[in-house]
Design a protein around this motif. Sequence first.
Motif, PDB file in Angstrom:
ATOM      1  N   ALA A   1      49.697  29.048  36.883  1.00  0.00           N
ATOM      2  CA  ALA A   1      50.003  30.435  36.561  1.00  0.00           C
ATOM      3  C   ALA A   1      48.760  31.080  35.996  1.00  0.00           C
ATOM      4  N   VAL A   2      48.699  32.389  36.144  1.00  0.00           N
ATOM      5  CA  VAL A   2      47.540  33.155  35.676  1.00  0.00           C
ATOM      6  C   VAL A   2      48.013  34.274  34.762  1.00  0.00           C
ATOM      7  N   LEU A   3      47.334  34.392  33.638  1.00  0.00           N
ATOM      8  CA  LEU A   3      47.491  35.535  32.744  1.00  0.00           C
ATOM      9  C   LEU A   3      46.271  36.417  32.960  1.00  0.00           C
ATOM     10  N   ALA A   4      46.482  37.636  33.442  1.00  0.00           N
ATOM     11  CA  ALA A   4      45.384  38.557  33.733  1.00  0.00           C
ATOM     12  C   ALA A   4      45.619  39.861  33.000  1.00  0.00           C
ATOM     13  N   ASN A   5      44.682  40.205  32.139  1.00  0.00           N
ATOM     14  CA  ASN A   5      44.802  41.426  31.343  1.00  0.00           C
ATOM     15  C   ASN A   5      46.136  41.483  30.605  1.00  0.00           C
ATOM     16  N   GLY A   6      46.564  40.319  30.087  1.00  0.00           N
ATOM     17  CA  GLY A   6      47.759  40.253  29.267  1.00  0.00           C
ATOM     18  C   GLY A   6      49.067  40.172  30.023  1.00  0.00           C
ATOM     19  N   GLN A   7      49.039  40.071  31.366  1.00  0.00           N
ATOM     20  CA  GLN A   7      50.258  40.015  32.158  1.00  0.00           C
ATOM     21  C   GLN A   7      50.294  38.753  33.014  1.00  0.00           C
ATOM     22  N   ILE A   8      51.458  38.152  33.131  1.00  0.00           N
ATOM     23  CA  ILE A   8      51.631  37.001  34.009  1.00  0.00           C
ATOM     24  C   ILE A   8      51.699  37.512  35.444  1.00  0.00           C
ATOM     25  N   VAL A   9      50.810  37.010  36.268  1.00  0.00           N
ATOM     26  CA  VAL A   9      50.692  37.482  37.649  1.00  0.00           C
ATOM     27  C   VAL A   9      51.802  36.868  38.497  1.00  0.00           C
ATOM     28  N   ALA A  10      52.512  37.727  39.233  1.00  0.00           N
ATOM     29  CA  ALA A  10      53.594  37.249  40.087  1.00  0.00           C
ATOM     30  C   ALA A  10      53.186  37.179  41.552  1.00  0.00           C
ATOM     31  N   GLY A  11      52.378  38.136  42.014  1.00  0.00           N
ATOM     32  CA  GLY A  11      52.062  38.217  43.429  1.00  0.00           C
ATOM     33  C   GLY A  11      53.105  39.019  44.172  1.00  0.00           C
ATOM     34  N   SER A  12      52.877  39.293  45.445  1.00  0.00           N
ATOM     35  CA  SER A  12      53.758  40.170  46.208  1.00  0.00           C
ATOM     36  C   SER A  12      55.126  39.547  46.458  1.00  0.00           C
ATOM     37  N   ARG A  13      55.210  38.209  46.479  1.00  0.00           N
ATOM     38  CA  ARG A  13      56.475  37.527  46.731  1.00  0.00           C
ATOM     39  C   ARG A  13      56.856  36.575  45.599  1.00  0.00           C
ATOM     40  N   GLY A  14      56.196  36.688  44.466  1.00  0.00           N
ATOM     41  CA  GLY A  14      56.491  35.801  43.346  1.00  0.00           C
ATOM     42  C   GLY A  14      55.757  34.487  43.402  1.00  0.00           C
ATOM     43  N   GLY A  15      54.911  34.297  44.422  1.00  0.00           N
ATOM     44  CA  GLY A  15      54.281  32.989  44.608  1.00  0.00           C
ATOM     45  C   GLY A  15      52.805  32.938  44.279  1.00  0.00           C
ATOM     46  N   ALA A  16      52.315  33.880  43.465  1.00  0.00           N
ATOM     47  CA  ALA A  16      50.896  33.851  43.105  1.00  0.00           C
ATOM     48  C   ALA A  16      50.541  32.549  42.398  1.00  0.00           C
ATOM     49  N   CYS A  17      49.308  32.117  42.615  1.00  0.00           N
ATOM     50  CA  CYS A  17      48.748  30.987  41.867  1.00  0.00           C
ATOM     51  C   CYS A  17      49.398  29.648  42.230  1.00  0.00           C
ATOM     52  N   SER A  18      49.641  29.428  43.511  1.00  0.00           N
ATOM     53  CA  SER A  18      50.186  28.146  43.951  1.00  0.00           C
ATOM     54  C   SER A  18      49.046  27.139  44.047  1.00  0.00           C
ATOM     55  N   PHE A  19      48.550  26.734  42.899  1.00  0.00           N
ATOM     56  CA  PHE A  19      47.269  26.022  42.832  1.00  0.00           C
ATOM     57  C   PHE A  19      47.355  24.583  43.303  1.00  0.00           C
TER      58      PHE A  19
END
Length: 291
Positions: free
Chosen positions: A131-149
């Motif tokens: 998961a990524v915290l960017a500028n104080g917000q948890i990034v979700a991505g366009s379909r909720g699948g951001a950061c599938s590392f």
Amino acid sequence: MTQVLAIDLGGTQLRAAVHAGDIAALRDITREAAPASFAEFTSRLAALRAEAGGVAGIGLAVPGLIEGTTCRWIPNLPYLDGVDIAALLPDVQIGLGNDAQISLLAESTAGAAQGVSDAILLAIGTGIGSAVLANGQIVAGSRGGACSFGWACADMDDPGEERSGWLERMAAGRALDGIAARTGKASAADLIASARDGDRAAIAALQMPAQSLGTALAGAVALLDPEIVLIAGGISAALDVLAPQILAAMRRQLPAHLRGIEIRPGTFGPRAGLVGAAIAGAAGENWRRLG
């Protein structure tokens, strides 16, 4: 506040606790094998609700892709694919999320990322979530699948696989258990304990997964410039052994201005998903706004 049932459902294990207003005082009610079927899942949900007593909300962390209150793709628990948890439990508030994003919610709200604006979290268990915290917000991505590392790859010749990514196959819990077995150890925990005691063979055996993590992480750090990298999940307890090798591999692939990046265990360690689920259950569907 009213009670919340918090559930951290992993690929192999389920944990549950009751949250009654104090995150530091979650009341654990079970730690058990993950349900093997949808029928078993619904049966355990009903039993856990009964054991918890009256709950106004349920927070559920799962290892896969989530959209709103629907499980879209849960590789290790495919019986959940397509299940709308809110429709399954229409009488309670639902906070459903990817396990790594839920863990980052815990850390950014009350843990090691509190007060931090930019961070990366890896949740390493059966698989690898992130998961990524960017500028104080948890990034979700366009379909909720951001950061599938867990799907990050540092091997040009890898053919890929349908249900697990390269990094998961190199460095997640199952990979470490396999390495342990090949070196005569009973489990990844035994392998790590031997490395901690100075066993050179064990230290050498951990080099490949640590280098895989570090090399893949370098790309994420270069892209996002986080303040810290947090490790959650069961592996967080082994950072004293793994972090030096991970950092060495990562720094080799980074420019000088990014090499000072720190790797830290999350405050909540293996309980981050459970703590985050409690917070998400209390907040409901819009829990990401708390990040």
